[in-house]
Design an enzyme around this catalytic site. Sequence first.
Site, short mmCIF file in Angstrom:
data_model
loop_
_atom_site.label_atom_id
_atom_site.label_comp_id
_atom_site.label_asym_id
_atom_site.label_seq_id
_atom_site.Cartn_x
_atom_site.Cartn_y
_atom_site.Cartn_z
N HIS A 234 -63.09 18.10 -132.80
CA HIS A 234 -63.45 18.17 -131.38
C HIS A 234 -62.23 17.97 -130.49
CE1 HIS A 234 -67.74 17.84 -132.54
NE2 HIS A 234 -67.28 16.99 -133.44
N SER A 364 -38.28 31.76 -120.63
CA SER A 364 -38.62 31.78 -119.21
C SER A 364 -37.48 32.38 -118.41
CB SER A 364 -38.92 30.37 -118.71
OG SER A 364 -39.11 30.36 -117.31
#
Length: 509
Positions: A234, A364
Amino acid sequence: MYRSARSLHRFSASLSDLRAAQRSIKARNVCPAPGLRHQTVRMASSEAFRIERDTFGELKVPSDKYYGAQTVRSTMNFRIGGVTERMPIQVIRAFGILKKAAAEVNKDYGLDPKIADAIMKAADEVESGKLDDHFPLVVWQTGSGTQTNMNVNEVISNRAIEMLGGKLGSKDPVHPNDHVNKSQSSNDTFPTAMHIAAAKEVHEVLLPGLQTLHDALAAKAEQFKDIIKIGRTHTQDAVPLSLGQEFGGYVQQVKYSIARVKASLPRVYELAAGGTAVGTGLNTRIGFAEKVADKVSALTGLPFVTAANKFEALAAHDALVELSGALNTVAVSMMKIANDIRFLGSGPRSGLGELILPENEPGSSIMPGKVNPTQCEAMTMVAAQVMGNHVAVTVGGSNGHFELNVFKPMIIKNVLNSARLLGDASVSFTNNCVVGIEANTERINKLMSESLMLVTALNPHIGYDKAAKIAKTAHKDGSTLKEAALKLGFLNEQQFEEWVRPHDMLGPK
């Protein structure tokens, strides 16, 4: 120069006749297909175009192309998508295999050996890729693939005519329908080419790519087998496992992916050839279907057989829907594996940071020094595309009306695209990411030592409720599990050290 006035008169009359014929041709309502502009490579004509005919009339065909009137007419009627939407070249080359096999069988049944041999030689050139430039048609045409079948028939016919010294477009001595398409229909040849192309793509691209990825992940599972880390369920902390066990899960997913794809292939190996128009085999000879399948198998080295039921083979494409479903499942596995790896490699300082991923290129245009998990991103995009492809294949497969499915070109386009993308992406992901992954053991050990879920090891000794109280106390106080356990008095230090040992929590006892 001339011996008599009579000779000069005859020459002048002939010249006048030639000029009149030229004016007549120019006056006809014939035009080249829109968008077809080819550099003229003289083959059998000194003109830029030749005149060819189909049942609808005359059309100009570029003289440097082997295709004929039906192909040109298709380019006029289906201006959809341009060159990026052309029929996959794998289908065209599969047609080359099929047409060669059919010609060889027809030769056994009485087709003129000279014609059959020329067809086979021309078909070899189609299969080898030598004639790729002569197949301009797009996927978005008739749903049976008739235009592409005729494109192949015309190219092979004209190339065979050229080999035999004839005139391009004359259909003499090799006719595209009567000879190249003998005992065939678009309705059985196109699905046959679909299956040949799909099986070859799976064997030549997809399965080798998946095996490469499987082997690389297996090597990493072995490399990481002694590194203990915290598990997550989870997206929250869970009990420990080894990094090798985590990668072992990925290995098994890829192993099953290979098995699922292979399990779908027996239906793909069944060929529709011999069914002709609706599956009855009209205009074929007894044994034609079986012999063609045997020839295709011999030419490809794959276990092709004639379809058990030709009506199913023409009217449905469940075999390719099944294969696409297997590819969809592969994509699901790839999405999970690539996402896990990029999330485990997130950081380098503010993420999970348990894995160190290879740095392949700047990440980037604005943030200096940034490096991104580009191979993982490419793989997840491929997975998404394959899932979308399967939706299209599912819709196409479910629309086989009566005796013929008419979504054939779209179905095979997407199946081939999925197989190729997954195969290529598996190799790229392996070579540029998986083989270079390293474990950040310092970060792994830090996160594991801070995890509260190690308390699970105390369940058999002090019970669930007391173990839960230790975890909650440690979380509230910001202390370690050991400090909380001793504070609550549920066990002593020796017991804690004996019972809470991550290396002993990796399997059943």
